[in-house]
Enzyme design. Structure first.
Site, PDB file in Angstrom:
ATOM      1  N   LYS A  39       0.797  -1.222   0.000  1.00 31.55           N
ATOM      2  CA  LYS A  39       0.000   0.000   0.000  1.00 31.55           C
ATOM      3  C   LYS A  39       0.837   1.284   0.000  1.00 31.55           C
ATOM      4  CE  LYS A  39      -4.356   1.395   1.731  1.00 31.55           C
ATOM      5  NZ  LYS A  39      -5.489   0.971   2.525  1.00 31.55           N
ATOM      6  N   VAL A 124      -7.316 -19.368  10.791  1.00 28.09           N
ATOM      7  CA  VAL A 124      -7.811 -19.902  12.070  1.00 28.09           C
ATOM      8  C   VAL A 124      -6.672 -20.594  12.812  1.00 28.09           C
ATOM      9  CG1 VAL A 124      -9.438 -21.480  13.157  1.00 28.09           C
ATOM     10  CG2 VAL A 124     -10.117 -20.256  11.104  1.00 28.09           C
ATOM     11  N   GLY A 126      -3.534 -19.925  13.380  1.00 26.91           N
ATOM     12  CA  GLY A 126      -2.180 -19.876  12.840  1.00 26.91           C
ATOM     13  C   GLY A 126      -1.676 -21.199  12.306  1.00 26.91           C
ATOM     14  N   LYS A 197     -12.932 -16.340  13.720  1.00 26.58           N
ATOM     15  CA  LYS A 197     -12.404 -17.699  13.529  1.00 26.58           C
ATOM     16  C   LYS A 197     -13.490 -18.736  13.807  1.00 26.58           C
ATOM     17  CE  LYS A 197      -7.761 -16.183  14.633  1.00 26.58           C
ATOM     18  NZ  LYS A 197      -6.850 -15.834  15.722  1.00 26.58           N
TER      19      LYS A 197
END
Ligand SMILES: NC(=O)c1ccc[n+]([C@@H]2O[C@H](COP(=O)([O-])OP(=O)(O)OC[C@H]3O[C@@H](n4cnc5c(N)ncnc54)[C@H](OP(=O)(O)O)[C@@H]3O)[C@@H](O)[C@H]2O)c1
Length: 392
Positions: A39, A124, A126, A197
């Site tokens: 960005k 969800v 990691g 999650k």
């Protein structure tokens, strides 16, 4: 031998850089990052600037790229990127739980229409491979329940405040420095992150699509010294637990601080670690444990998804086909500890079956029952004078 996948990457922050790192350290993954869209033009980058672009179309319109990996921190922009990439026939990997939770049914339909796969294991818990296990290993209807410590930041804060007497603010700052807190800490401490999650897990556990706003979440932001003293005196710990279960022909699901006893597997889950416990009809309880956040652990799940794409893996959403008609319900009573400001609050919350009451100059609490529906309607994350924890 399968062909080498060319990856267009969105985002080069904690997870994006982690992915670049693990991809270059892992032999045998047939994939390379070709272009990276970010960005901010002025930000220094740790790798050759030739890799970077600031125009999303340089990736989305590049027909030589097979896979788009979306690792940005803005859910609305991420949805545009992911939906466009899928519609252009690209396979997509994302770690953006907010975006996926808010658009899961739509993303499911786009995948059905286009045939393009979307994988999101890293969204969800990691590094814990829970979605693929739910999809592949538990591909029938034997699951009864899922409980998870799904947020590394809050588990880190709860560990540091209870075991090392750190202040809430210091523990949060540490989690941010270590790179596993969300850019906006409200998402973590008010339990929006684990709610997103859980929303994703509800689909892969029981085949239910639920809007995140219909799932109750209450975090640890109001945890006081009095709550910690109560917990310690009872020999318990507080853990932020995401729960879903099948009750008769309905599915319940919510995220709430929970009082845990030493014989519970979650008691030993410390710091930024995450854990998921599944309850199944014949195998009883099974426990998954691993790092739930941070650049490299999260990137390892992204890498595993890229690797799975090499072999044309896709989620089949088998539970949606099998259980698609089961309703999600908040009409469910749970046992709770409630630290409350005044009696009118207890009435408003409709706390029933009160078994214990305590009042002193410092604190007042009750132990009783309350429905998830009342909790959801009470807008608890807007208040700073209440703490509620499920009493298991
Ligand atoms: N951190 C974790 O432990 C963890 C764990 C699991 C999942 N996740 C998820 O993984 C995603 C990334 O997290 P992170 O911690 O890596 O975030 P981060 O460190 O804040 O990095 C975000 C990156 O996204 C880029 N970006 C933002 N908007 C963009 C846009 N419209 N187009 C292209 N690039 C854009 C930023 O560009 P600039 O570099 O130019 O600012 C930055 O490189 C999030 O969805 C997060 O929820 C994170």
């Amino acid at each position: 031998m399968s062909k080498k996948l060319k990856v267009g990457l969105f985002g080069f922050g904690v997870v994006g850089q982690g992915l670049y790192d693990v991809l270059h350290k892992t032999k045998g993954i047939n994939a390379e990052v070709v272009k990276i869209c970010v960005k901010h033009r002025e930000k220094p980058r740790p790798i050759d600037k030739e890799y970077f672009t600031f125009d999303k179309n340089d990736i989305l319109n590049n027909d030589s790229l097979d896979v788009v990996v979306e690792l940005t921190d803005n859910a609305d922009e991420a949805f545009e990127i992911v939906a466009t990439a899928l519609r252009k026939g690209k396979a997509v990997v994302s770690a953006n739980k907010k975006m996926i939770a808010e658009h899961l049914e739509e993303l499911y339909k786009i995948q059905q229409q286009t045939g393009s796969p979307l994988l999101y294991e890293a969204s969800v818990c990691g590094s814990i491979p829970i979605i693929r296990n739910l999809e592949e290993y538990y591909d029938n209807d034997l699951l009864n329940s899922l409980d998870g410590i799904c947020n590394g930041t809050t588990n880190y804060i709860l560990t540091k405040t209870s075991e090392e007497n750190k202040t809430y603010e210091d523990a949060l700052k540490e989690a941010q420095v270590k790179g596993f807190a969300e850019s906006n800490p409200r998402l973590d401490v008010q339990a929006f992150d684990p709610k997103y999650k859980l929303t994703i897990l509800l689909c892969h556990t029981f085949g239910v699509f639920v809007k995140p706003e219909d799932v109750f979440n209450f975090g640890i932001q109001n945890l006081s010294a009095a709550d910690s003293t109560f917990t310690r005196e009872k020999g318990l710990k507080i853990k932020l637990i995401a729960h879903t279960s099948k009750l008769g022909d309905k599915i319940v699901g919510y995220v709430i601080p929970t009082l845990i006893s030493p014989d519970n597997m979650f008691y030993a889950v410390r710091n930024e670690f995450n854990a998921v416990q599944l309850g199944a009809a014949f195998s009883d309880k099974q426990f998954f444990y691993g790092k739930g956040a941070g650049g490299h652990p999260t990137a390892s799940a992204v890498l595993s998804d890229i690797s799975a794409l090499v072999y044309r893996y896709r989620y089949e959403y088998k539970k949606v086909e099998q259980n698609g008609t089961l309703p999600f319900s908040n009409e469910h009573l749970i046992d709770v500890y409630v630290r409350y400001p005044d009696e009118s609050f207890l009435k408003e919350l409709n706390v029933t079956d009160i078994q214990q009451r305590f009042s002193s100059s410092e604190t007042q609490y009750v132990i009783g029952k309350v429905s998830i529906d009342s909790l959801l309607r009470a807008n608890l994350n807007e208040r700073n004078d209440v703490f509620i924890a499920q009493w298991n």
